[in-house]
Write an enzyme that holds these catalytic residues in place. Structure first.
Site, PDB file in Angstrom:
ATOM      1  N   SER B 272       0.411  -1.205  -0.283  1.00 35.17           N
ATOM      2  CA  SER B 272      -0.263  -0.192  -0.217  1.00 35.17           C
ATOM      3  C   SER B 272       1.058   1.364  -0.196  1.00 35.17           C
ATOM      4  CB  SER B 272      -0.797   0.055   1.172  1.00 35.17           C
ATOM      5  OG  SER B 272      -0.883   1.110   1.595  1.00 35.17           O
ATOM      6  N   ARG B 311     -22.455  -7.659 -46.521  1.00 35.81           N
ATOM      7  CA  ARG B 311     -20.923  -7.727 -44.911  1.00 35.81           C
ATOM      8  C   ARG B 311     -21.298  -6.392 -44.576  1.00 35.81           C
ATOM      9  NH1 ARG B 311     -16.331  -6.331 -46.502  1.00 35.81           N
ATOM     10  NH2 ARG B 311     -16.634  -5.666 -48.817  1.00 35.81           N
TER      11      ARG B 311
END
Lengths: 381, 381, 381, 381
Positions: B272, B311
């Site tokens: 930390s 497509r």
């Protein structure tokens, strides 16, 4: 190792720069410098110590690749960054770096500085779109055209009405985004457990000074209270969706059998690798692709809301990359549609021909007045 | 402009390399070379022409940054790439490059080559996890421990049972992923409208040759039939979720008030920035963060399924970046949890102490047999 | 209090019945009866006791509204249900009801029985669609038509090719769904902590007997191992997306300016409350609406994967209603598109006219062979 | 056919009533009556005709089951509803029913009336939660407790700080929801193509009158401009997430090894069908389950934003059921957590014991002041 071919096509260079390593480091160092100065101003550390810290922050040259490796191990940017700063300072200043802050304070504040920059960029292209649509809509407000509902010819509209509606939607989304970022892009400063501990009761005052220096809003610590982040994400998702509406409509208008409008010719854009003469709605493609991707990203942010205790595990760490992605998509979409909107080619002959074949009459109702009313709210240049 | 600080912490370097510019270019050039060779083998172009194309593909040095700018304009990789190849070749060979192919053929085939590479990488770490959990689960199969349901102490279990269950889930997800990629990572080759036009009826044969050369499965064109892509995406999402289950459990076991297991100590990890002695479950953080993000990404892929006509517009273009993101998250999660699983510190004293306080008896039912049955299906080293 | 107006329009009556109160109760009572019989067969309880329990289960008349109120309080169906059964039995039998089972055993097993029923229903309509598309595609395999990519006219195709591609996608999705349900719809029986405690080592044997009686697959307990649920959900999402592809294409073909195909006339369907002569693609509307909603639902299931410990809090409880919704949407979509596919009106004159105006040539490449190859895998009547 | 067992456990009866058939019909008939009265006031139809229409609307008895069947065929509520109204009226009045309106005008207006009712209901429970948390937070503002980050013990906090933070989050989400519904719950009235055609230029005036009568906001037509719907959905998702944060924390506090707080005892709630003495966090289960489901639902709404042309196909039709689901989940979550918050049992002995074992010191920093500042914004009774 670069990822230009994946990153660039869906985003703008300017927005990619907002989230580049250089920007992350600049903002993180600005945070640490602002913290030191604020603590000096509140009498927690000596002014000379703050100056020393600020000087190191201003001149620090950090290799982002190396740092990223350490960040990946540490799980947070602040740990290796603060270690480097401490190594560059002597005793008292080294000890004073990052005083009272926690990793998440840095991470969230940096992210919010980036949100401000991102919102500023987006505002420019969103305004370009609104301005362009304003002009088109006004010019064609009374041009009778086929109105289409459920993908079927319905009743006539003024051709400009659809554009005005879309502009009003984008304008509302743009204002929402600007408003949310202005309200929620706030300093994060709470310390390890969000209690402003170890700061002799000066925590709130320090946060206020830092906010001013970093151009962020003032806020109480919000480590596990992520409503603001979710609000920004939602606003980005809504803006991308509103742009998707424009792209959907332009791509439908551009169908060869409809041909009422199409994207402008851009050198190198919209071609086909197999059909040299084709003119693809490539700008719309970018915006529609973004609109498909954004909802899931917003959902990811919302899914992280139930974060644990004072600072959660996994939830807030998930937010940064997702907000980045949303900003990149918004930028790519807005830039693409700004080009489309500004150069939109509208074919009045086709509009008239389609209306004639549709045999739906000529009554465009209150279209003209509606266009005026809709545009009255929309940004204009 | 680099983005290491955003990319690296949630992914592995090896997976980032799978999607790096260098890899994209290598695969795209391999596609064009394989196409030329296949067309020569089928008599559509001269062998010498194919050799010339393959030679240019093998030696082509393309700046990815510049190319990416052009791709962003063109809306597809193939257009500027093919243009460069043609410029490097003389007449007949220049004309023969990319013959019968369309942009999406390249894009989809490259993506599938990357999926194969990604699945191979993931299999390694997933197997490491299963192997490690196998050992832990077997060793602790009969260690009585508190079973917990709805986050409350319930009845005793063999401590290894939870690990064996989790291993079985990850193993099932790993096999699913391998199976889907094997089945769906297929060549894309259909030409502009997916009809294999202009190939003198040799299209299917060419596709078959290309698939063999590129180590992809054989397939009929699947330009707008994206069920396979959705299956891969779902398998990735399920794998990330199964890893999240392990991370959730380890992080709950590692709570100080429970303390039955915790992540190993990794130099530089889990600290930390504000509390030097803290040991955060950083590996679990990576995996939980990925588990929050993956579902929305899978949703994005599913949202694109209704693609238009031969497509589509926007749908398939959205898939690539999302699959990339899923692979990066899966890699980051699997690597993090492999380290966690291999080094998992299990505290039998704490397990016994918690069981004693829970006052839920000692009957672990068929835990031992269940562990055996569950592990019988799981990968082992 | 009824919700027909919200439920019915997006689902079929038959699928609504699969999840109706009557079905839930029937399945839950079948579970308790099967459990008693299996325990008697394994010698854990007396045959007469099992008979008594089974008799009560067979004749129990429970008011679902009242029960639902109690379920809402209890948080699980089994608690008030078992209480009722016990009240209807005398001492030994009352004690033996639900022996060794936990609430989640009932909930998951009931849900899986419903998944089997749902999959059976869906298979019927999905097959209808494939069969209908098969016929249309074959009939129009060599009809030259405009192939469209990126919403622009591209090159010619055989008109049947698009339908064959779509059929192949739906067929693949249908088989995937059937396969996943067959593999994952398994008995849930593990007891309170998933250890099969209190069953004298006969737990696995009991589970096997129950699975056979309830027509479910055999499985080790899977309380917090939800990969199978996620697989079913993904398969439903993919099926809904594949149907959405058909709906997207039909709705685009049905545009007045294209007019190549349209939905059949259904009495009372597709009209407009304002334009009496309009023919809306209402079947497509249902399927597209489902395709918009399904991805988020699948994401919800994936988001629940990291469930806590032996049986989680919130995760599995979220799955039931979401799977229900996915099945309802799939049913509504499949039924709507079955009607559309079977009655699809194809206009060869319009097809030819559009092709002529498109000026894209006549070469349909290997369309005819591709249609054959695609249809070779597709269900036919 | 009823679905109480699926509907009731995750929602409140009151919220289910908001979306019941009776309410849908009441609102739809109110729309048609208001329309007739407004058109009479503007001189488009005779007052007597409006009276006749309003009278039929007031007395109409429609079987919702039958109507739902017709709605499912028609694809919209208005068509069979208007048909019934016309059948009950004579010539002139029959012709005047629904004049100038379109199906979506009815659907959207009804939905917005329901949003207003839903928001009113939610405000009550959200306020109950804030009030209860306010009291707890203030009472325990200075009680030293373990602060926890990343699921590890970190530094001390005032026990009330976590509750105050959560209350502030819920309060912010509640205000956001109220604000969005107030701003976006607007009349929909545009006619078939959104042009207010056939109304002699009185369309805007009619819309204004209708809004006033139906207690909705005034708006220009917003048929395909769905930013407002998305804003409401996002606000619901954020509220559900903020409630999930409370549920996450309470469930973690209630773990037996922590035991600092737990849900109140509710007759019939939280039991286990297998372990009679267990006290499950059933309220939290409801809220966590809702928090898992909500993000995907919000994504569905956002996915629908790119709606086609004047009125889209599938997009807006998908919104209604999703908004309903979000309201039901929000109601279930808020009601469950209101009960939890009001009856929350806080154990100061356990809090002190855990802090003593954690060995993290006693400095709670500015916790007390932070609690005051956070609560200063929160609703109180």
């Amino acid at each position: 190792m670069t990822h230009h071919l994946h990153e660039r096509p869906v985003a703008t260079s300017a927005m990619l720069a907002v989230f580049a390593d250089e920007a992350v480091l600049r903002h993180a160092l600005a945070f640490e410098a602002a913290l030191a100065r604020a603590e000096a101003a509140e009498g927690l550390i000596a002014p000379a110590v703050a100056d020393a810290i600020a000087a190191v922050c201003a001149t620090s040259a950090i290799d982002p690749f190396e740092l990223a490796e350490e960040v990946a191990v540490a799980g947070t940017l602040a740990i290796p960054l603060v270690k480097r700063l401490r190594a560059a300072l002597d005793g008292e200043a080294a000890a004073a770096v990052h005083k009272g802050a926690t990793s998440q304070d840095v991470a969230d504040s940096v992210l919010m500085m980036q949100m401000v920059a991102a919102a500023d960029l987006l505002a420019v292209d969103l305004k370009r779109i609104c301005t362009a649509l304003y002009v088109h809509a006004q010019r064609h407000a009374s041009t009778p055209a086929v109105g289409r509902t459920l993908l079927q010819d319905a009743l006539p509209i003024g051709f400009g009405l659809r554009l005005a509606q879309t502009a009003a939607g984008i304008d509302a989304a743009a204002h929402r985004l600007a408003r949310e970022v202005a309200a929620q892009a706030n300093i994060q400063f709470g310390g390890a457990a969000g209690t402003l501990a170890g700061l002799e009761g000066k925590g709130a005052a320090i946060a206020q000074r830092m906010a001013a220096e970093l151009s962020l809003g003032v806020s109480l610590p919000w480590h596990a209270r992520r409503v603001g982040v979710a609000a920004i994400a939602s606003a980005l998702g809504i803006a991308i969706g509103a742009l998707g509406k424009l792209a959907r409509d332009v791509s439908l208008l551009a169908q060869n059998a409809v041909a009422e409008a199409r994207e402008p010719v851009i050198e190198g854009r919209g071609g086909s690798s197999a059909m040299a003469h084709k003119r693809n709605p490539t700008g719309c493609q970018v915006a529609l692709s973004a609109a498909i991707r954004a909802p899931g990203l917003v959902a990811s942010i919302l899914a992280g809301l139930p974060q644990e205790q004072e600072r959660g595990l996994g939830g807030w760490q998930a937010e940064g990359p997702v907000l980045v992605e949303l900003c990149l998509l918004a930028a790519g979409s807005a830039a693409a549609m700004a080009t489309v909107a500004e150069g939109l080619e509208i074919d009045e002959v086709a509009i008239a021909r389609n209306l004639a074949s549709a045999d739906v009459g000529q009554d465009i109702g209150e279209s003209v007045a509606l266009v005026s009313s809709l545009l009255a709210r929309v940004w204009k240049g």
